[in-house]
Design a protein around this motif. Structure first.
Motif, PDB file in Angstrom:
ATOM      1  N   GLU A  47      -0.819  -1.112  -8.286  1.00  0.00           N
ATOM      2  CA  GLU A  47      -1.641   0.093  -8.397  1.00  0.00           C
ATOM      3  C   GLU A  47      -2.964  -0.226  -9.095  1.00  0.00           C
ATOM      4  O   GLU A  47      -2.981  -0.863 -10.155  1.00  0.00           O
ATOM      5  N   GLY A  48      -4.068   0.169  -8.450  1.00  0.00           N
ATOM      6  CA  GLY A  48      -5.390  -0.049  -9.011  1.00  0.00           C
ATOM      7  C   GLY A  48      -5.943  -1.455  -8.811  1.00  0.00           C
ATOM      8  O   GLY A  48      -7.071  -1.731  -9.208  1.00  0.00           O
ATOM      9  N   GLU A  49      -5.172  -2.341  -8.196  1.00  0.00           N
ATOM     10  CA  GLU A  49      -5.609  -3.724  -8.008  1.00  0.00           C
ATOM     11  C   GLU A  49      -6.604  -3.816  -6.848  1.00  0.00           C
ATOM     12  O   GLU A  49      -6.408  -3.222  -5.792  1.00  0.00           O
ATOM     13  N   ASP A  50      -7.666  -4.589  -7.049  1.00  0.00           N
ATOM     14  CA  ASP A  50      -8.634  -4.868  -6.006  1.00  0.00           C
ATOM     15  C   ASP A  50      -7.955  -5.662  -4.889  1.00  0.00           C
ATOM     16  O   ASP A  50      -7.169  -6.578  -5.167  1.00  0.00           O
ATOM     17  N   LEU A  51      -8.238  -5.328  -3.630  1.00  0.00           N
ATOM     18  CA  LEU A  51      -7.566  -5.989  -2.509  1.00  0.00           C
ATOM     19  C   LEU A  51      -7.856  -7.485  -2.453  1.00  0.00           C
ATOM     20  O   LEU A  51      -6.951  -8.289  -2.211  1.00  0.00           O
ATOM     21  N   ASP A  52      -9.113  -7.890  -2.664  1.00  0.00           N
ATOM     22  CA  ASP A  52      -9.439  -9.320  -2.662  1.00  0.00           C
ATOM     23  C   ASP A  52      -8.654 -10.056  -3.747  1.00  0.00           C
ATOM     24  O   ASP A  52      -8.104 -11.128  -3.518  1.00  0.00           O
ATOM     25  N   GLU A  53      -8.596  -9.458  -4.934  1.00  0.00           N
ATOM     26  CA  GLU A  53      -7.859 -10.074  -6.042  1.00  0.00           C
ATOM     27  C   GLU A  53      -6.362 -10.140  -5.737  1.00  0.00           C
ATOM     28  O   GLU A  53      -5.705 -11.137  -6.049  1.00  0.00           O
ATOM     29  N   ALA A  54      -5.824  -9.089  -5.125  1.00  0.00           N
ATOM     30  CA  ALA A  54      -4.404  -9.085  -4.759  1.00  0.00           C
ATOM     31  C   ALA A  54      -4.106 -10.193  -3.755  1.00  0.00           C
ATOM     32  O   ALA A  54      -3.102 -10.907  -3.869  1.00  0.00           O
ATOM     33  N   MET A  55      -4.998 -10.355  -2.779  1.00  0.00           N
ATOM     34  CA  MET A  55      -4.804 -11.403  -1.771  1.00  0.00           C
ATOM     35  C   MET A  55      -4.819 -12.776  -2.422  1.00  0.00           C
ATOM     36  O   MET A  55      -3.936 -13.606  -2.174  1.00  0.00           O
ATOM     37  N   LEU A  56      -5.806 -13.030  -3.273  1.00  0.00           N
ATOM     38  CA  LEU A  56      -5.893 -14.340  -3.936  1.00  0.00           C
ATOM     39  C   LEU A  56      -4.679 -14.583  -4.839  1.00  0.00           C
ATOM     40  O   LEU A  56      -4.146 -15.697  -4.886  1.00  0.00           O
ATOM     41  N   ARG A  57      -4.215 -13.564  -5.532  1.00  0.00           N
ATOM     42  CA  ARG A  57      -3.030 -13.685  -6.387  1.00  0.00           C
ATOM     43  C   ARG A  57      -1.800 -14.030  -5.550  1.00  0.00           C
ATOM     44  O   ARG A  57      -1.035 -14.938  -5.882  1.00  0.00           O
ATOM     45  N   GLU A  58      -1.606 -13.285  -4.455  1.00  0.00           N
ATOM     46  CA  GLU A  58      -0.435 -13.542  -3.609  1.00  0.00           C
ATOM     47  C   GLU A  58      -0.468 -14.943  -3.008  1.00  0.00           C
ATOM     48  O   GLU A  58       0.552 -15.627  -2.967  1.00  0.00           O
ATOM     49  N   VAL A  59      -1.634 -15.373  -2.538  1.00  0.00           N
ATOM     50  CA  VAL A  59      -1.734 -16.722  -1.965  1.00  0.00           C
ATOM     51  C   VAL A  59      -1.382 -17.759  -3.024  1.00  0.00           C
ATOM     52  O   VAL A  59      -0.623 -18.695  -2.762  1.00  0.00           O
ATOM     53  N   GLU A  60      -1.912 -17.589  -4.228  1.00  0.00           N
ATOM     54  CA  GLU A  60      -1.607 -18.564  -5.287  1.00  0.00           C
ATOM     55  C   GLU A  60      -0.123 -18.548  -5.647  1.00  0.00           C
ATOM     56  O   GLU A  60       0.496 -19.599  -5.811  1.00  0.00           O
ATOM     57  N   GLU A  61       0.468 -17.359  -5.753  1.00  0.00           N
ATOM     58  CA  GLU A  61       1.892 -17.261  -6.088  1.00  0.00           C
ATOM     59  C   GLU A  61       2.770 -17.927  -5.028  1.00  0.00           C
ATOM     60  O   GLU A  61       3.769 -18.561  -5.351  1.00  0.00           O
ATOM     61  N   GLU A  62       2.415 -17.764  -3.763  1.00  0.00           N
ATOM     62  CA  GLU A  62       3.275 -18.249  -2.681  1.00  0.00           C
ATOM     63  C   GLU A  62       2.989 -19.675  -2.241  1.00  0.00           C
ATOM     64  O   GLU A  62       3.871 -20.340  -1.700  1.00  0.00           O
TER      65      GLU A  62
END
Length: 160
Positions: A47-62
């Protein structure tokens, strides 16, 4: 679609990572024992997370790949929706959602294969990975996400 209907879908980002040869990254999920299914990185948006930041976070996590080795090429304009199969509804995401609504990104990988580390995160999602021709992606994903992958591949044609 009404706001209420939209809220029944988990907000999510998905990423087609392409290498210099125009091949797409796919990982084999650790938790899918029923088939030989491969998928691109994807995950929930907080919630409230920027989409670009969410994408970069998910890519790094996975994948273990950091933003320093990624270049955003394109983002699909429209959210894509899918419903979970009946046997999974009520079981995933604490039963809160009937499916996902996804924003998809095309990202160029500028690093080396050695920058990919599936165990970089304490809860790995993939047990194997490989590069594939993007046109093969719909054949590799679980059937209930196939239409999404067809739309993603078509949406990124000419940008890879």
């Amino acid at each position: 679609m009404t706001r209420t209907d939209r809220l029944q879908y988990r907000p999510c980002v998905g990423t087609m990572i392409i290498n210099s040869a125009g091949e797409a990254f796919v990982g084999k999920r650790i938790d899918n024992k029923e088939g030989d299914w491969w998928q691109m990185p994807q995950g929930g948006v907080d919630e409230g997370e920027d989409l670009d930041e969410a994408m970069l976070r998910e890519v790094e996590e996975e994948t273990g790949v950091t933003a320093s080795h990624l270049q955003i090429v394109h983002r699909l304009e429209d959210e894509l929706y899918y419903d979970l199969p009946a046997e999974l509804q009520g079981k995933l995401w604490k039963g809160k959602y009937k499916g996902q609504r996804q924003v998809w990104y095309l990202v160029r990988f500028t690093g080396a294969d050695s920058n990919i580390d599936l165990e970089a995160h304490k809860h790995p999602e993939f047990c194997e990975w490989k590069w594939v021709d993007p046109d093969l992606l719909p054949e590799l994903i679980v059937p209930f996400k196939r239409e999404i992958y067809e739309t993603v591949v078509a949406g990124f044609k000419g940008k890879i």
